[in-house]
Enzyme design. Structure first.
Site, short mmCIF file in Angstrom:
data_model
loop_
_atom_site.label_atom_id
_atom_site.label_comp_id
_atom_site.label_asym_id
_atom_site.label_seq_id
_atom_site.Cartn_x
_atom_site.Cartn_y
_atom_site.Cartn_z
CG ASP A 1 4.98 -0.41 -4.84
OD1 ASP A 1 4.55 -0.07 -3.73
OD2 ASP A 1 5.62 -1.46 -5.04
CE1 TYR B 1 -0.45 -5.79 -7.03
CE2 TYR B 1 -1.12 -7.74 -5.80
CZ TYR B 1 -1.00 -6.37 -5.90
OH TYR B 1 -1.44 -5.58 -4.86
CG ASP C 1 11.18 -1.05 -7.14
OD1 ASP C 1 12.24 -0.40 -6.95
OD2 ASP C 1 10.06 -0.53 -6.98
NE ARG D 1 7.61 -2.46 -3.60
CZ ARG D 1 7.88 -1.85 -2.44
NH1 ARG D 1 9.14 -1.68 -2.08
NH2 ARG D 1 6.92 -1.43 -1.66
#
Length: 230
Positions: free
Chosen positions: A38, A66, A80, A171
């Site tokens: 992203d 992550y 987000d 997300r």
């Protein structure tokens, strides 16, 4: 130049931007990335150069790790905090309930891809449809969460480390945790710390790559193709 460069993608750049900038820095056209990050995310983005572009798909098909900050009590259209806020709700769950909800996603689950993503439906990117105000049905996809660890609490923020299969949207994972808790959630920060065998400690920013080029030291960070499959 042939081989792999491990880029530390910075916020604000798309993966495509990274490839375009590297073409200018390195003076070569044959460059490809190994998996979209992203624009608001940071971290590990392996980039294939020259003959190594033939193995881009193989390197994309890897597990990822992550670290993210999940912001509870808010829902947005992008999942987000860069998106439009759709709802705000009080966070009434206890830390024990939040931990249980988050850890309930460990294992395999069916994840519905977000509208703001690069996936294509009938030849059109979902993100392009979303920006045009259209929402289309997306089939759930099987993903796997290998481990989920809560690193820190600062409610409504919770810092997580997630190890997962390829194709997992962090997300959406945070959104789904928020839905399970009944208060909603969105990603505030996201960094990819590992992609397959490549770690954040190996990664260089575009600025660092440019400096190494000027010093004639790019060979020190380029991973030869034969080393990848050794």
């Amino acid at each position: 130049m042939d081989g792999i460069l491990i880029i530390n993608k910075e916020k604000g750049f798309t993966s495509h931007d990274v490839v375009a900038k590297l073409r200018g820095i390195l003076g070569q056209k044959k460059i490809g990335h190994t998996g979209t990050l992203d624009p608001n995310a940071e971290g590990v983005l392996p980039v294939c150069l020259g003959k190594a572009t033939k193995v881009c798909d193989l390197l994309t098909d890897t597990d990822k790790c992550y670290e993210t900050v999940m912001h509870l009590g808010v829902e947005t259209d992008t999942q987000d905090l860069t998106g439009t806020v759709l709802a705000r709700k009080p966070v009434e769950a206890t830390e024990e309930e939040i931990r249980a909800a988050a850890e309930s996603f460990v294992g395999s689950y069916e994840q519905v891809p977000p509208m703001y993503s690069a996936l294509k439906v009938n030849g059109q990117k979902l993100c392009d449809l979303a920006r045009a105000g259209r929402e289309v049905e997306r089939a759930p996809r099987p993903v796997k969460i290998y481990s989920l660890q809560i690193l820190a609490w600062d409610l409504p923020r919770v810092r997580l480390r997630v190890e997962c299969s390829k194709g997992t949207y962090i997300r959406t994972l945070c959104h789904d945790i928020g839905q399970r808790l009944g208060c909603g959630a969105a990603v505030e920060e996201l960094i990819r710390t590992r992609a397959g065998r490549f770690e954040l400690s190996q990664a260089k920013t575009l600025g660092e790559i440019e400096t190494l080029r000027d010093r004639g030291e790019l060979a020190s960070v380029r991973i030869p193709l034969e080393e990848i499959f050794a």
